[in-house]
Design a protein around this motif. Structure first.
Motif, PDB file in Angstrom:
ATOM      1  N   TRP A  30      20.726 -10.566 -18.643  1.00  0.00           N
ATOM      2  CA  TRP A  30      19.345 -10.957 -18.915  1.00  0.00           C
ATOM      3  C   TRP A  30      18.540 -11.036 -17.626  1.00  0.00           C
ATOM      4  N   VAL A  31      19.124 -11.657 -16.589  1.00  0.00           N
ATOM      5  CA  VAL A  31      18.428 -11.769 -15.299  1.00  0.00           C
ATOM      6  C   VAL A  31      18.223 -10.387 -14.690  1.00  0.00           C
ATOM      7  N   TRP A  32      19.248  -9.545 -14.749  1.00  0.00           N
ATOM      8  CA  TRP A  32      19.126  -8.199 -14.184  1.00  0.00           C
ATOM      9  C   TRP A  32      18.003  -7.419 -14.865  1.00  0.00           C
ATOM     10  N   ARG A  33      17.912  -7.537 -16.182  1.00  0.00           N
ATOM     11  CA  ARG A  33      16.843  -6.839 -16.895  1.00  0.00           C
ATOM     12  C   ARG A  33      15.465  -7.388 -16.533  1.00  0.00           C
ATOM     13  N   ARG A  34      15.350  -8.691 -16.339  1.00  0.00           N
ATOM     14  CA  ARG A  34      14.059  -9.271 -15.963  1.00  0.00           C
ATOM     15  C   ARG A  34      13.618  -8.757 -14.593  1.00  0.00           C
ATOM     16  N   PHE A  35      14.549  -8.686 -13.635  1.00  0.00           N
ATOM     17  CA  PHE A  35      14.176  -8.243 -12.294  1.00  0.00           C
ATOM     18  C   PHE A  35      14.044  -6.736 -12.193  1.00  0.00           C
ATOM     19  N   THR A  36      14.776  -5.998 -13.017  1.00  0.00           N
ATOM     20  CA  THR A  36      14.704  -4.541 -12.947  1.00  0.00           C
ATOM     21  C   THR A  36      13.462  -4.015 -13.645  1.00  0.00           C
ATOM     22  N   PHE A  37      13.182  -4.519 -14.815  1.00  0.00           N
ATOM     23  CA  PHE A  37      12.038  -4.053 -15.590  1.00  0.00           C
ATOM     24  C   PHE A  37      10.997  -5.163 -15.622  1.00  0.00           C
ATOM     25  N   MET A  38      10.384  -5.459 -14.490  1.00  0.00           N
ATOM     26  CA  MET A  38       9.428  -6.559 -14.383  1.00  0.00           C
ATOM     27  C   MET A  38       8.243  -6.308 -15.294  1.00  0.00           C
TER      28      MET A  38
END
Length: 94
Positions: A30-38
């Motif tokens: 979830w965190v990776w997706r938030r930072f990758t696809f801001m």
């Protein structure tokens, strides 16, 4: 004795359930997706703070390294590697 067996069984069942649903892995994704696809989700301040707090919780060492290196100057651009031509050895004359 019975309480100990019940507590051990409950601990084993809880460990099994946590192993199946993998909450840390899901939170990391979830965190990776938030930072990758801001996207629009992280444009407000509270939501961005929640994302950063979750990143610190899931990956504390990486968060510390990011914080420590936040003001480092960019690394200098290196020159390209040297390229040598292929030279064929001369054949001996008879």
């Amino acid at each position: 004795m019975t309480a100990t067996v019940l507590a051990a069984g409950a601990a084993l069942a809880a460990g099994y359930v946590l192993g199946r649903i993998r909450p840390w892995d899901r939170l990391d994704t979830w965190v990776w997706r938030r930072f990758t696809f801001m996207g629009d989700w992280t444009k407000s301040k509270p939501q961005l703070v929640i994302t950063i707090a979750a990143h610190i919780l899931v990956r504390p060492r990486v968060s510390y390294d990011i914080w420590r290196r936040r003001n480092e100057p960019p690394k200098p651009v290196r020159a390209p590697a040297l390229r040598f031509r292929d030279t064929k050895p001369e054949e001996p004359t008879p």
